[in-house]
Scaffold this motif. Structure first.
Motif, PDB file in Angstrom:
ATOM      1  N   ILE B  46     -32.148 -16.311  24.569  1.00  0.00           N
ATOM      2  CA  ILE B  46     -32.086 -17.520  23.752  1.00  0.00           C
ATOM      3  C   ILE B  46     -33.477 -17.879  23.234  1.00  0.00           C
ATOM      4  O   ILE B  46     -33.664 -18.225  22.067  1.00  0.00           O
ATOM      5  CB  ILE B  46     -31.496 -18.673  24.579  1.00  0.00           C
ATOM      6  CG1 ILE B  46     -30.051 -18.338  24.969  1.00  0.00           C
ATOM      7  CG2 ILE B  46     -31.540 -19.967  23.812  1.00  0.00           C
ATOM      8  CD1 ILE B  46     -29.474 -19.290  25.981  1.00  0.00           C
ATOM      9  N   ALA B  47     -34.476 -17.752  24.127  1.00  0.00           N
ATOM     10  CA  ALA B  47     -35.829 -18.104  23.706  1.00  0.00           C
ATOM     11  C   ALA B  47     -36.323 -17.167  22.606  1.00  0.00           C
ATOM     12  O   ALA B  47     -36.950 -17.599  21.638  1.00  0.00           O
ATOM     13  CB  ALA B  47     -36.763 -18.045  24.917  1.00  0.00           C
ATOM     14  N   ALA B  50     -34.859 -18.071  19.331  1.00  0.00           N
ATOM     15  CA  ALA B  50     -35.484 -19.259  18.759  1.00  0.00           C
ATOM     16  C   ALA B  50     -36.827 -18.919  18.125  1.00  0.00           C
ATOM     17  O   ALA B  50     -37.200 -19.457  17.088  1.00  0.00           O
ATOM     18  CB  ALA B  50     -35.662 -20.321  19.837  1.00  0.00           C
ATOM     19  N   VAL B  51     -37.565 -17.991  18.755  1.00  0.00           N
ATOM     20  CA  VAL B  51     -38.895 -17.663  18.260  1.00  0.00           C
ATOM     21  C   VAL B  51     -38.824 -16.776  17.019  1.00  0.00           C
ATOM     22  O   VAL B  51     -39.621 -16.929  16.088  1.00  0.00           O
ATOM     23  CB  VAL B  51     -39.689 -16.969  19.393  1.00  0.00           C
ATOM     24  CG1 VAL B  51     -40.927 -16.317  18.857  1.00  0.00           C
ATOM     25  CG2 VAL B  51     -40.059 -17.982  20.444  1.00  0.00           C
ATOM     26  N   ALA B  53     -35.979 -16.087  14.912  1.00  0.00           N
ATOM     27  CA  ALA B  53     -35.014 -16.332  13.833  1.00  0.00           C
ATOM     28  C   ALA B  53     -35.446 -17.513  12.985  1.00  0.00           C
ATOM     29  O   ALA B  53     -36.251 -18.350  13.408  1.00  0.00           O
ATOM     30  CB  ALA B  53     -33.643 -16.582  14.423  1.00  0.00           C
ATOM     31  N   ARG B  54     -34.900 -17.560  11.779  1.00  0.00           N
ATOM     32  CA  ARG B  54     -35.225 -18.648  10.851  1.00  0.00           C
ATOM     33  C   ARG B  54     -33.987 -19.350  10.322  1.00  0.00           C
ATOM     34  O   ARG B  54     -34.096 -20.261   9.521  1.00  0.00           O
ATOM     35  CB  ARG B  54     -36.032 -18.095   9.680  1.00  0.00           C
ATOM     36  CG  ARG B  54     -37.360 -17.572  10.120  1.00  0.00           C
ATOM     37  CD  ARG B  54     -38.050 -16.856   8.998  1.00  0.00           C
ATOM     38  NE  ARG B  54     -39.213 -16.188   9.514  1.00  0.00           N
ATOM     39  CZ  ARG B  54     -39.215 -14.991  10.031  1.00  0.00           C
ATOM     40  NH1 ARG B  54     -38.112 -14.298  10.057  1.00  0.00           N
ATOM     41  NH2 ARG B  54     -40.313 -14.452  10.501  1.00  0.00           N
ATOM     42  N   ASN B  55     -32.844 -18.885  10.696  1.00  0.00           N
ATOM     43  CA  ASN B  55     -31.608 -19.570  10.317  1.00  0.00           C
ATOM     44  C   ASN B  55     -30.524 -19.140  11.300  1.00  0.00           C
ATOM     45  O   ASN B  55     -30.729 -18.192  12.076  1.00  0.00           O
ATOM     46  CB  ASN B  55     -31.213 -19.264   8.865  1.00  0.00           C
ATOM     47  CG  ASN B  55     -31.114 -17.789   8.594  1.00  0.00           C
ATOM     48  OD1 ASN B  55     -30.439 -17.079   9.325  1.00  0.00           O
ATOM     49  ND2 ASN B  55     -31.806 -17.317   7.566  1.00  0.00           N
ATOM     50  N   PRO B  56     -29.397 -19.816  11.292  1.00  0.00           N
ATOM     51  CA  PRO B  56     -28.349 -19.489  12.287  1.00  0.00           C
ATOM     52  C   PRO B  56     -27.880 -18.051  12.187  1.00  0.00           C
ATOM     53  O   PRO B  56     -27.555 -17.435  13.205  1.00  0.00           O
ATOM     54  CB  PRO B  56     -27.226 -20.469  11.937  1.00  0.00           C
ATOM     55  CG  PRO B  56     -27.904 -21.628  11.296  1.00  0.00           C
ATOM     56  CD  PRO B  56     -29.063 -21.066  10.547  1.00  0.00           C
ATOM     57  N   ILE B  59     -30.261 -16.004  14.070  1.00  0.00           N
ATOM     58  CA  ILE B  59     -30.112 -16.232  15.513  1.00  0.00           C
ATOM     59  C   ILE B  59     -29.027 -15.323  16.070  1.00  0.00           C
ATOM     60  O   ILE B  59     -29.198 -14.641  17.089  1.00  0.00           O
ATOM     61  CB  ILE B  59     -29.784 -17.710  15.790  1.00  0.00           C
ATOM     62  CG1 ILE B  59     -31.049 -18.539  15.650  1.00  0.00           C
ATOM     63  CG2 ILE B  59     -29.201 -17.882  17.179  1.00  0.00           C
ATOM     64  CD1 ILE B  59     -30.861 -20.000  15.975  1.00  0.00           C
ATOM     65  N   ARG B  60     -27.914 -15.274  15.361  1.00  0.00           N
ATOM     66  CA  ARG B  60     -26.828 -14.393  15.811  1.00  0.00           C
ATOM     67  C   ARG B  60     -27.272 -12.942  15.793  1.00  0.00           C
ATOM     68  O   ARG B  60     -26.961 -12.161  16.689  1.00  0.00           O
ATOM     69  CB  ARG B  60     -25.602 -14.591  14.922  1.00  0.00           C
ATOM     70  CG  ARG B  60     -24.744 -15.768  15.333  1.00  0.00           C
ATOM     71  CD  ARG B  60     -23.422 -15.764  14.593  1.00  0.00           C
ATOM     72  NE  ARG B  60     -23.570 -16.160  13.208  1.00  0.00           N
ATOM     73  CZ  ARG B  60     -23.502 -17.420  12.777  1.00  0.00           C
ATOM     74  NH1 ARG B  60     -23.278 -18.385  13.635  1.00  0.00           N
ATOM     75  NH2 ARG B  60     -23.641 -17.710  11.507  1.00  0.00           N
ATOM     76  N   ARG B  63     -29.564 -12.231  18.761  1.00  0.00           N
ATOM     77  CA  ARG B  63     -28.832 -12.190  20.040  1.00  0.00           C
ATOM     78  C   ARG B  63     -27.950 -10.954  20.127  1.00  0.00           C
ATOM     79  O   ARG B  63     -27.858 -10.323  21.176  1.00  0.00           O
ATOM     80  CB  ARG B  63     -27.996 -13.461  20.191  1.00  0.00           C
ATOM     81  CG  ARG B  63     -28.883 -14.678  20.365  1.00  0.00           C
ATOM     82  CD  ARG B  63     -28.095 -15.944  20.604  1.00  0.00           C
ATOM     83  NE  ARG B  63     -29.017 -17.082  20.704  1.00  0.00           N
ATOM     84  CZ  ARG B  63     -28.632 -18.314  20.926  1.00  0.00           C
ATOM     85  NH1 ARG B  63     -27.348 -18.585  21.094  1.00  0.00           N
ATOM     86  NH2 ARG B  63     -29.507 -19.292  21.008  1.00  0.00           N
TER      87      ARG B  63
END
Lengths: 296, 952
Positions: B46-47, B50-51, B53-56, B59-60, B63
């Motif tokens: 998760i961390a 967050a570091v 990615a720049r959009n959702p 993020i996916r 991950r």
């Protein structure tokens, strides 16, 4: 309560390091952060980068900053609410030339010194503070195009520079910077590269119930009414074509109104147009016409 | 070698997937890990997201990549459910994939179980069988019985049943034919109904949210550049004051100068490709050219369809060649806007002639709407063509090319430095297009801008051509999110009501809203309503293509009214249809095949009729002529007619093995001797042949083909004494040669004694063998009887009666061929022990068992009564009694030595190998038993060595 570590500074459980309740100002109840939020905040603290929080209105972006400040005991939050005419320099300082001009007109001696009219911005105050502070830059998506890059420049340098007065001071403590935005797509790529990013999803049914319990626990709202409030609220959000979907804060307001008017759960059973006190949720005439055609 | 950066593989993988990660991100990750003091991988995941990615979407992506590289993690904890809410019981539904998988697994399991159950059981361990026993066993097998009845096909019953089944098949096929015909008529009827609706038949999407492909600033800059191309010298009025002020104000008072685009004496000649490949980019191209014209850039626009060999000013205008155009506009700078569809001629990859004709213009540039150069045709990479991607830098570079004849700055590489299209980009766009109502390029661009803005527009080219995806690529928005958005777009695209386009719009919108939970019910009603209208056919097709958990319920609600309406439409055109050759042919084939096959597969279709058995064949068994190894397990059977006069016997007969048909054998007509067949051994064989008129010709009697394997090998015997005449040792008798063990044979499991009687020696006379065997059996029986009577005593001195009887039994068992002397000794000892048993003693060492146990242990050695030579030398059986420790045996005298002594302490029995030299002196020998340190016992003159001459 989990033990804090070098990395896990923020726990998001509504308590300070000493185990005291870390209530956010102006709100009833605690702010409970999800694990994703906690890890994102701790990652931002670890890499010493600003945390950019996006999400729909009412998802608790601003309250997150207050929660961090309360749990980490960073004192009063330095809030900078962005307007479309703001420049990056406003974060650090501004010189009130208008006041100086006025003072000069009334022959005030203070007008001789330009430094007397230096007004530090949120970031400038945090740089000069002897203790670590939290700076909240709210709704950066409303800022002009160059604002994010100016902000990055200031944060990268960690220095308060006032060229008009010849001031150049290094920050005494590195502040924690939280930036909120409703849309990340308008922000420049270099800015995004220098931020830790987290998107807060709109709370689901269970989380909304939890928020109602936490925020309005003092009202002792019946469980059936609480569940109906959440169900109808989500149903209303699903109406197609709403210009402004109601947010969590509107749901809390609606719940307060329903409680004050002693409305029971059974009165929320009808169609959406028959919901009582709908104007606490629907805020525009167009939306009201869509939900309640007779109101048009 | 430097150490790899932390999580370098993750960052490299993300970079490959299009995430712009650089040194800064590596340093950030390193800083994060330096502070990391957690052991939880999910927290790190998760961390990191967050570091990095720049959009959702990113993020996916982060991950998912993390899971792929370092193993998937369990799902994140779900929020606590409200205590008052009881979740509705979930109805489990299996997808088709699961059903197929489970079915395959069940089939595999059934196959395995079937194989295990049908696998022939492993034959139980069989014991060796002597030749005689084998012959007795084989002779005991009964010959197969030949039945005096046989089953005759009942053709009437068989063909009657086959006719019934054929009629069913015919009716079923004819029903299918009628149903298809009806459906076809219904479809035509529905198509006529939908065609009868007033036009338009298609609607356009309202794409108000679609962002402009080029910014105003870019168009201003390009217009400023292109406006400078003029023969008129610059003047002060060239500054566009209004735009300069606006740009300067927008830039926070940083000075920006915008020059006014001026009329040129030579307008820019534009060749605009309107071919098929330009269809996705039409909006992009129009935005650029129209924008330049709006800003005052003089453009002289010509169009061509893929190949610029012929160009025309507008659709329907007379075309002209490129040479003619050059004569007209040769002084103008030339801008080609094309995807390069017609740049090659033929299949050999030659550039088309018009490409060379372009070189006539002094100033020229080519704008390629596909921004990723990897998609360009190779010929477009020719530097002389000056091809630029239609990006911000590319447009400006092309404008400079038209002005100066060179790109100037930015350099060519800078203009083309846009992120390449990755496979994931294409997959994401394909998924979005799969959910869209139709493959409209502008709608695809809108979806790209809305859901994956970082995907290069060039990915549209591949995504529009690729077939739909069957599953989501794992990153990007959820299907519900996309359907909600598309439903919104469709909501704003409503065409005039009462038209065919309006009906299709209703269908498309309902198909989008059916995936949005809050709108599912109204959408279902809308589909059911449409299913009763002229679009019933399209509704049925769309609903049948639909997947997901809601699809079956939807089909149930929508298909029924649709089919009812279609049936009504088809019913109006109902007409009798004659059956086709397919149905008739299939029924006839079924009739013939089943009529013939039924009596063979079921006795229900055959009658049992008596037959008269006539013995007309005779069989004889002979050696196999096959010289190969198979001859060991096969024998020949010869057939002949017996008596030969019976020449009317069938010339084809069936050879039966153990009562089961094996193969056919043939007699040449006119000859009485049939062919010779190689058959397996150990079976009964007979011949049978239907002879007509209720007769069955059979062989005179079944023949048994025995197993001759054992008899095939000669009994072996070895007489070592004849080969090697060793010195004779006493006591007598002379060692007897041992017959070789019989060839191992197997027999079926039967109750057998624990140790079968040994075969008598081949060299022993038969009568002596029988007497010796009888004596041995009686001795064994008496020994067993005494063992049952003897009291059990396990004293350390091992002098108990039971132990001594055990020793005697062991001697009998260990001796391959007990001699009469040995039996004498054993019997005498048995007599002595029997007396002791009768007197109630348990030991033989004294009256008091306790005293016997406490007596000092002194061993006694006893030589076996016989030994056999393995010349040169011999084997000496020793027997130590009353002692349970190791002993050592020595033999006195020259020429005799003990090679080794195997001695079993538990049983007190040992075997010693002794060596007797050929030149050993004759005479008696003493045997010394050393049983403890300093303790020994000498047995004088225990045996005698005697030299004898070798027998010839």
């Amino acid at each position: 309560m989990t033990e804090p570590s070098e990395f896990k500074q923020y726990r998001g459980d509504g308590t300070t390091r000493g185990g005291q309740p870390a209530a956010t100002p102006g709100e009833q109840g605690r702010y409970l952060a999800s694990p994703d939020v906690v890890h994102a905040v701790n990652a931002a603290l670890a890499v010493e980068q600003p945390l950019l929080v996006t999400g729909e209105a009412g998802t608790g972006k601003t309250m997150l900053a207050f929660s961090i400040a309360a749990e980490l005991e960073l004192g009063e939050v330095e809030v900078f609410t962005v307007r479309s005419d703001h420049q990056g320099r406003d974060l650090l300082y501004e010189i009130d030339n208008l006041q100086r001009f006025y003072d000069a007109q009334v022959n005030d001696a203070a007008a001789r010194e330009r430094g007397n009219y230096l007004r530090l911005g949120a970031l400038g105050r945090a740089f000069r503070s002897e203790v670590r502070r939290l700076v909240l830059i709210d709704e950066i998506d409303k800022a002009p195009r160059d604002f994010p890059n100016d902000l990055l420049y200031a944060i990268d340098r960690m220095e308060l520079r006032v060229p008009e007065l010849g001031i150049a001071e290094a920050a005494r403590k590195r502040p924690v910077v939280i930036i909120t935005s409703n849309r990340e797509s308008q922000l420049p790529d270099p800015f995004l590269r220098r931020c830790v990013f987290h998107h807060i999803e709109f709370p689901d049914r269970g989380q909304l119930r939890h928020i109602l319990d936490e925020r309005l626990g003092n009202l002792r709202i019946a469980e059936t009414l609480r569940d109906r409030i959440v169900d109808r609220f989500l149903e209303l959000r699903g109406v197609d074509g709403l210009l402004k979907k109601p947010a969590t804060s509107e749901m809390l307001t609606w719940a307060r109104v329903l409680h004050a008017a002693q409305v029971g759960g059974g009165e929320l059973e009808g169609s959406l147009r028959e919901l009582p006190y709908l104007n606490a949720l629907v805020k525009t005439r167009e939306d009201m016409a869509r939900v309640k055609p007779s109101a048009a | 070698m430097p150490e790899p950066l932390p999580l370098a593989d993750l960052l490299a993988s993300l970079r490959d997937q299009g995430l712009p990660l650089g040194v800064r991100e590596h340093l950030t990750v390193g800083r994060l890990l330096a502070r990391w003091d957690d052991t939880d991988t999910s927290s790190l995941r998760i961390a990191l997201s967050a570091v990095l990615a720049r959009n959702p979407d990113e993020i996916r992506l982060v991950r998912d990549t993390f899971d792929r590289l370092y193993g998937a993690l369990p799902d994140e904890a779900a929020p606590k459910p409200a205590p008052a809410v009881i979740a509705a019981p979930r109805r489990w539904r299996l997808s088709r994939g699961w059903i197929a998988g489970l079915t395959a697994a069940a089939l595999a399991l059934a196959l395995v179980l079937g194989a295990l159950l049908l696998k022939p059981a492993k034959p139980p361990e069989q014991e060796l069988l002597s030749n005689q026993e084998l012959a007795d066993f084989e002779a005991s097998l009964p010959p197969p019985e030949i039945p005096d009845t046989f089953f005759q096909p009942d053709w009437q019953r068989s063909f009657g049943a086959a006719a019934g089944l054929s009629a069913v098949l015919f009716l079923w096929l004819f029903g299918v034919r009628l149903r298809r015909e009806t459906q076809s008529r219904a479809r035509r009827r529905l198509a006529d109904e939908s065609d009868a609706l007033p036009g338009p038949h298609k609607y356009d999407f309202a794409l108000g949210d679609l962002a402009l492909p080029f910014s105003r600033d870019l168009l201003d800059d390009a217009a400023s550049l292109l406006g400078r191309r003029t023969s008129i010298p610059p003047r002060h009025g060239d500054l566009d004051v209004e735009r300069t002020l606006a740009r300067t104000l927008r830039a926070g008072l940083a000075p920006h100068i915008v020059l006014r685009a001026r009329a040129s004496t030579h307008p820019i000649l534009v060749l605009e490709d309107v071919g098929d490949e330009m269809r996705p980019w039409r909006r992009r191209t129009s935005a650029l050219l129209d924008g330049l014209e709006t800003r005052g850039v003089p453009l002289d626009r010509y169009r061509f369809h893929a190949s610029a060999g012929r160009v025309f000013r507008y659709l329907g205008a007379p075309p002209m060649t490129l040479k003619q155009l050059f004569r007209l506009r040769g002084e103008s700078p030339l801008l080609v806007v094309s995807a390069g569809e017609g740049i090659l001629e033929g299949f050999d990859g030659r550039p088309a002639p018009w490409v060379e004709a372009l070189q006539g213009w002094r100033y020229q540039a080519w704008l390629q709407p596909v921004t990723d150069p990897s998609y360009w045709r190779p010929a477009l990479h020719d530097p002389s063509l000056h091809v630029w991607p239609m990006t911000q830098a590319g447009v400006l570079a092309a404008a400079r090319q038209l002005i100066h004849g060179g790109p100037g700055r930015p350099a060519r590489e800078d203009a083309r430095a846009e992120r390449r299209v990755s496979p994931l980009d294409v997959e994401r766009l394909r998924w979005l297009l799969t959910l869209a109502p139709r493959r409209d390029p502008d709608l695809a661009e809108l979806l790209r801008q809305r859901f994956c803005p970082h995907v290069p527009p060039a990915a549209l080219l591949e995504a529009l051509e690729a077939p739909p995806l069957t599953s989501a690529p794992g990153v990007g928005p959820s299907a519900e999110e996309v359907h909600t958005f598309l439903a919104g777009v469709l909501g704003a695209s409503e065409p005039p009501s009462g038209t065919a386009a309006h009906e299709r719009w209703r269908l498309d919108r309902a198909l989008q809203e059916i995936h949005v939970p809050v709108r599912r019910e109204p959408a279902t009603r809308e589909l059911a309503s449409l299913a009763q209208g002229p679009l019933a056919g399209e509704v049925v097709s769309a609903v049948e293509r639909m997947k997901g958990p809601e699809a079956p319920r939807l089909r149930k609600r929508v298909l029924r009214p649709a089919l009812a309406h279609a049936g009504q439409a088809g019913g109006k055109g109902w007409r009798w249809t004659w059956p086709d050759l397919v149905e008739i042919g299939a029924a006839l084939v079924c009739l013939g095949f089943l009529g013939w096959a039924l009596p063979h597969v079921s006795l229900e279709f055959a009658d049992e009729v008596p037959v008269t058995l006539e013995k007309v064949y005779s069989l004889s068994v002979g050696e196999s002529a096959d010289p190969s190894l198979a001859s060991l397990t096969a024998r020949q059977i010869k057939f002949r007619l017996d008596p030969p006069s019976k020449v009317d016997a069938p010339w084809r007969a069936d050879l039966y093995q153990d009562g089961k048909s094996l193969q056919a054998v043939y007699f040449t007509q006119g000859f009485t001797v049939g062919e010779t067949v190689e058959v397996a051994m150990g079976h009964w064989y007979d011949l049978r042949a239907p002879a007509g008129k209720g007769r069955l010709a059979i062989s005179e009697k079944p023949v048994w083909v025995p197993n001759y394997e054992a008899q095939a090998q000669e009994p072996m015997s070895t007489d070592l004494s004849t080969d090697y005449p060793p010195p004779t040792v006493e006591p007598e008798p002379t060692p007897e040669p041992v017959a070789a063990a019989p060839t191992p044979r197997r027999r079926t499991p039967t109750a057998s004694p624990s140790r079968p009687a040994k075969a008598p020696s081949a060299l022993e006379p038969p009568k002596e063998q029988e007497a010796s065997q009888e004596r041995l059996n009686s001795t064994r029986a008496r020994l067993t009887e005494l063992l049952e009577q003897a009291p059990l005593s396990r004293n350390p001195a091992r002098n108990g009666i039971w132990e001594r009887l055990q020793n005697l039994q062991a001697q009998l068992d260990d001796s391959l061929q007990p001699t009469s002397a040995m039996l004498d000794r054993i019997e005498s000892e048995m007599n002595e022990l029997a007396k002791n048993i009768a007197s109630g003693r348990t030991t033989t060492g004294g009256n008091d068992p306790q005293a016997a146990q406490e007596a000092p242990q002194e061993p006694s050695l006893e030589l076996a009564a016989e030994f056999s030579f393995v010349a040169p030398g011999g084997q000496l059986d020793v027997r130590v009694q009353g002692y349970n420790e190791d002993v050592k045996v020595t033999i006195s005298g020259e020429g005799v030595s003990v090679l080794r002594c195997g001695y079993t302490r538990a049983s007190g029995v040992g075997v010693c190998d002794i060596e007797v030299a050929k030149d050993a002196a004759e005479g008696p020998r003493d045997v010394t038993l050393i049983y403890a340190e300093g303790k020994s016992r000498v047995y004088p003159n225990l045996f005698t060595v005697r030299n004898e001459p070798k027998k010839d």
